[in-house]
Design an enzyme around this catalytic site. Structure first.
Site, PDB file in Angstrom:
ATOM      1  N   GLU A 195      -9.509  -2.225   5.295  1.00  0.00           N
ATOM      2  CA  GLU A 195     -10.133  -2.014   6.599  1.00  0.00           C
ATOM      3  C   GLU A 195     -11.341  -2.943   6.762  1.00  0.00           C
ATOM      4  O   GLU A 195     -11.853  -3.489   5.775  1.00  0.00           O
ATOM      5  CB  GLU A 195     -10.591  -0.551   6.692  1.00  0.00           C
ATOM      6  CG  GLU A 195      -9.458   0.467   6.591  1.00  0.00           C
ATOM      7  CD  GLU A 195      -8.629   0.573   7.874  1.00  0.00           C
ATOM      8  OE1 GLU A 195      -8.459  -0.434   8.580  1.00  0.00           O
ATOM      9  OE2 GLU A 195      -8.134   1.679   8.155  1.00  0.00           O
ATOM     10  N   HIS A 253      -6.931  -5.305   9.988  1.00  0.00           N
ATOM     11  CA  HIS A 253      -6.706  -4.990   8.565  1.00  0.00           C
ATOM     12  C   HIS A 253      -5.401  -5.597   8.055  1.00  0.00           C
ATOM     13  O   HIS A 253      -4.463  -5.835   8.801  1.00  0.00           O
ATOM     14  CB  HIS A 253      -6.819  -3.488   8.266  1.00  0.00           C
ATOM     15  CG  HIS A 253      -5.677  -2.617   8.690  1.00  0.00           C
ATOM     16  ND1 HIS A 253      -5.845  -1.302   9.049  1.00  0.00           N
ATOM     17  CD2 HIS A 253      -4.344  -2.860   8.810  1.00  0.00           C
ATOM     18  CE1 HIS A 253      -4.679  -0.778   9.351  1.00  0.00           C
ATOM     19  NE2 HIS A 253      -3.750  -1.697   9.223  1.00  0.00           N
ATOM     20  N   ASP A 306       0.817  -1.210   0.000  1.00  0.00           N
ATOM     21  CA  ASP A 306       0.000   0.000   0.000  1.00  0.00           C
ATOM     22  C   ASP A 306       0.852   1.263   0.000  1.00  0.00           C
ATOM     23  O   ASP A 306       2.069   1.211   0.212  1.00  0.00           O
ATOM     24  CB  ASP A 306      -0.958   0.003   1.207  1.00  0.00           C
ATOM     25  CG  ASP A 306      -0.280  -0.439   2.514  1.00  0.00           C
ATOM     26  OD1 ASP A 306       0.964  -0.400   2.584  1.00  0.00           O
ATOM     27  OD2 ASP A 306      -0.985  -0.823   3.440  1.00  0.00           O
TER      28      ASP A 306
HETATM   29  C1  GLP Z   1      -0.336   0.024   8.597  1.00  0.00           C
HETATM   30  C2  GLP Z   1      -0.050  -0.733   7.303  1.00  0.00           C
HETATM   31  C3  GLP Z   1      -0.280  -2.219   7.472  1.00  0.00           C
HETATM   32  C4  GLP Z   1       0.422  -2.708   8.724  1.00  0.00           C
HETATM   33  C5  GLP Z   1      -0.175  -2.024   9.917  1.00  0.00           C
HETATM   34  C6  GLP Z   1       0.419  -2.465  11.239  1.00  0.00           C
HETATM   35  O1  GLP Z   1      -1.675   0.326   8.773  1.00  0.00           O
HETATM   36  N1  GLP Z   1      -0.799  -0.288   6.191  1.00  0.00           N
HETATM   37  O2  GLP Z   1       0.196  -2.892   6.325  1.00  0.00           O
HETATM   38  O3  GLP Z   1       0.264  -4.079   8.856  1.00  0.00           O
HETATM   39  O4  GLP Z   1       0.081  -0.640   9.754  1.00  0.00           O
HETATM   40  O5  GLP Z   1       1.593  -1.773  11.471  1.00  0.00           O
HETATM   41  P1  GLP Z   1       2.536  -1.932  12.730  1.00  0.00           P
HETATM   42  O6  GLP Z   1       3.465  -3.006  12.386  1.00  0.00           O
HETATM   43  O7  GLP Z   1       3.190  -0.592  12.832  1.00  0.00           O
HETATM   44  O8  GLP Z   1       1.667  -2.232  13.886  1.00  0.00           O
END
Ligand code: GLP
Length: 268
Positions: A144, A139, A67
């Site tokens: 979402e 997600h 993304d």
């Molecule tokens: C963001 C990304 C996701 C990721 C999520 C969790 O929202 N778009 O792909 O999995 O964060 O991130 P973290 O590893 O910082 O908890």
């Protein structure tokens, strides 16, 4: 799903890096699906170390990220492109021309980005290994809750909760995006293998819903139950709410002994 519970976030990252290395040894030109987020930072550090030690090379690989924010210029340090350059691409021997994110250039119609990205993935032969994290609300990418389980790369509005969760990464004066372009759930499900990393007790609820809850658009990650080859790496705290934990640990031991006797095996 193969659920592997490890003693710390550090071991999760090291194990994840070893799984990537295993793939690159047999398939040096693998197509990697990559992710951002804080969980992935230590995985990238381990991969950089392995690359510098001459254990693995990314020179023949190509990559597609899950993304990218919409409305954040590529040059902005908050963009996922900047994250990937900083944490990984600029530190290993990958050819950056072969690294792709679903970015929307200034003035481009964001609606056109998704279908082009899908084509590009298809032309590459498809993603061999999709690496990802897990959002607090279940997600994957920026799909979402309530995302269509059959969705493809497209513009997605972030939930107010995700915007809040990620606000820690933005200063008050900075523009914080509320839109993103994300691979769809069906795009993710097309990957030949999926490697999901989750660490920390604040992920425990999402982990239990993903692994042991019903398959539902309200927990997009639960769709991974339908994928043939998923490995989930968890630390103790992220695994804390799993009811079936003893079985996962038992299975892991059996798989390790099968691996020693016959090489790499996979339990779906
Ligand atoms: C963001 C990304 C996701 C990721 C999520 C969790 O929202 N778009 O792909 O999995 O964060 O991130 P973290 O590893 O910082 O908890």
């Amino acid at each position: 799903m193969e659920i592997i519970i490890l003693k710390s976030a550090e071991v999760v990252a090291a194990t994840g890096a070893e799984l990537v290395a295993e793939l690159l040894r047999v398939r040096p030109n693998a197509v990697l699906g990559l992710a951002t987020g804080s969980t992935q930072l230590s995985l990238y550090r381990k991969l950089v170390e392995k690359n510098h030690a001459g254990e693995i090379s990314f020179s023949d690989t190509s990559s597609f990220n899950l993304d990218e924010y919409l409305g954040v210029a590529i040059g902005n340090p908050q963009s996922y492109r900047a994250y990937m350059d900083r944490e990984f691409f600029d530190r290993v021997d990958i050819n950056k021309d072969n690294t792709f994110l679903p970015s929307c250039e200034d003035g481009q119609n964001p609606v056109l980005v998704g279908p082009r990205y899908e084509n590009k993935i298809r032309e590459s032969g498809g993603i061999d290994l999709q690496i990802m994290g897990l959002g607090y609300n279940g997600h994957i990418g920026f799909n979402e809750p309530s995302s269509s389980l059959n969705s493809r790369t497209r513009v997605k509005t972030l939930t107010q909760q995700t915007v809040k969760d990620n606000s820690r990464l933005f200063s008050e004066s900075e523009f914080q995006p509320k839109l993103a372009i994300t691979m769809g759930i069906a795009t993710i499900m097309d990957a030949k293998k999926i490697l999901l990393l989750a660490t920390g007790d604040d992920k425990a609820k999402a982990v239990s819903e993903m692994v042991e809850g019903p398959v539902s658009a309200m927990c997009p990650a639960s769709v991974l139950q339908m994928h043939e080859r998923v490995t989930v790496l968890l630390d103790e705290t992220a695994a804390a709410r799993l009811r079936n934990r003893e079985y996962y640990e038992w299975t892991y031991l059996q798989n390790e002994s099968l691996k020693q006797r016959f090489g790499i095996v996979h339990e779906g």
